[in-house]
Motif scaffolding. Sequence first.
Motif, mmCIF file in Angstrom:
data_model
loop_
_atom_site.group_PDB
_atom_site.id
_atom_site.type_symbol
_atom_site.label_atom_id
_atom_site.label_comp_id
_atom_site.label_asym_id
_atom_site.label_seq_id
_atom_site.Cartn_x
_atom_site.Cartn_y
_atom_site.Cartn_z
ATOM 1 N N GLY A 15 0.807 -1.211 0.000
ATOM 2 C CA GLY A 15 0.000 0.000 0.000
ATOM 3 C C GLY A 15 0.838 1.258 0.000
ATOM 4 O O GLY A 15 0.535 2.228 -0.711
ATOM 5 N N ALA A 16 1.902 1.252 0.796
ATOM 6 C CA ALA A 16 2.765 2.433 0.870
ATOM 7 C C ALA A 16 3.509 2.657 -0.447
ATOM 8 O O ALA A 16 3.738 3.806 -0.846
ATOM 9 N N GLN A 17 3.882 1.589 -1.129
ATOM 10 C CA GLN A 17 4.544 1.737 -2.429
ATOM 11 C C GLN A 17 3.617 2.396 -3.444
ATOM 12 O O GLN A 17 4.065 3.199 -4.259
ATOM 13 N N ARG A 18 2.331 2.060 -3.385
ATOM 14 C CA ARG A 18 1.395 2.688 -4.308
ATOM 15 C C ARG A 18 1.318 4.193 -4.060
ATOM 16 O O ARG A 18 1.308 4.988 -4.998
ATOM 17 N N LEU A 19 1.250 4.580 -2.793
ATOM 18 C CA LEU A 19 1.173 5.999 -2.472
ATOM 19 C C LEU A 19 2.459 6.721 -2.856
ATOM 20 O O LEU A 19 2.432 7.777 -3.497
ATOM 21 N N ALA A 20 3.588 6.157 -2.449
ATOM 22 C CA ALA A 20 4.872 6.812 -2.727
ATOM 23 C C ALA A 20 5.182 6.812 -4.215
ATOM 24 O O ALA A 20 5.810 7.744 -4.726
ATOM 25 N N GLY A 21 4.755 5.779 -4.932
ATOM 26 C CA GLY A 21 4.982 5.741 -6.371
ATOM 27 C C GLY A 21 4.206 6.820 -7.093
ATOM 28 O O GLY A 21 4.679 7.404 -8.065
#
Length: 438
Positions: free
Chosen positions: A292-298
């Motif tokens: 989930g955090a990768q989606r936001l940071a990406g």
Amino acid sequence: MLRYLATTLGLYGLLAASTAHAQTAPKPPFQFSRIDLQLYDEANALDRLLESRGLVYSDPVLEQHLADIAAPLLPKESMENVQWRFRILRDPLVNAFALPNGSIYINTGLIARVENDDQLAGVLAHEATHVAGRHSYLFNLSMRKKTVAITALSAAAWWLPVGGIWGATIYAAANTSQVVLIFTIYGYSRENEQEADVNAVERVKQAGRDPNQFIRVFALLDRRLEPEPVPFIWRDHPKTEKRIAYLKQKLGLEGDVAAAPDPAYLDRMRPVFLQNIQLDLDSRCFRSAVDGAQRLAGAHPDDPDALFWLAESYRALGPRKPALGKEEQNDSGLRSAYGKMIKQTEQEETEKLAGTPEGRVLMEEHQRKAEELYRRAAGLDPRFAKAQLGLGMLYEQQHKPDSALMAYRKYLELAPSGVDRERVERRMAALNSKGASQ
């Protein structure tokens, strides 16, 4: 009901033989009996219980957005004892369900997994079909046997969460006197689920949305990121690929539905993503937190908050593999991995894995990524106190007391009234007592 991850979405068929005739016969107009009204009252009670326990993520704007998506998908005629409500639950399980009174819940875990509003529309249409078809009431009438009730309660007992509120909704339902509400969250018969699937694509198409995206939902649900209990009673369920197959056949599709990430969806649901990352971390679902955090940071590489939570997720992942092995992704593998995990505390699991050569390498890699992300967040916003807090905790893990103290002091300078002040001061006192340099 859309059950989490790749397990099937349906009741285990205990009553399939006894209800087969009823499912093929013409359906008479639904008339409420005393038993039905009791279930209706219990559904209302479950609504209140979920609210009182703080499980409902209250955001009027997002709730209205869900209602707007659902509006063209609902039956045009009013229904007795149905008040349509669309709520978000603080639960990292990738799940959605509908109560017979018209309350439709989508877990934060599901919102953090899907990619766009068309996919949400498919989920809402699916759940609305269960309500419109009176599936809970019809099933309740056929489930008046003590042995079935015992099976349901045993199933609920199997869902021992590993921490946080993972699966808390199941336990809230188990506190009601109507066992059928547990099944409502678990799922319905194969026939009811297929009816809801087929109706969902029809409703979504009629509403002018892309019905193919509902097929994409099942592909997303099939990603198994964490160990899970997978109760034995679901072993004979149709698999997710079968549901994808009959929906493809209905829509005349041959290939897979491509990913369709929508930046507007991600921006709108950003607070839910952040909430779910915290819930994942609290519940030891570290791979899901990273995802989930990768989606936001990406999507927003210059967002300090997104970078911070990705750093937190990598720090918590520690010596664990970033993905489950192939042998861990079938039902028995998931059950086995879950069983091993719940026999240890998080700290015990971390220490055991970190004691292996593979675990040490993974720990170093994930800590390196976490440090880089914390520093990037701090560089983007020098007043971003949480980055210093994360660095302090990371350096403590790495047994670097001087660096940890320096980061903690910086945090206190930036957030003198921060909610973590007392905790940080205790950590600093403990480090000083161990002889860290001043």
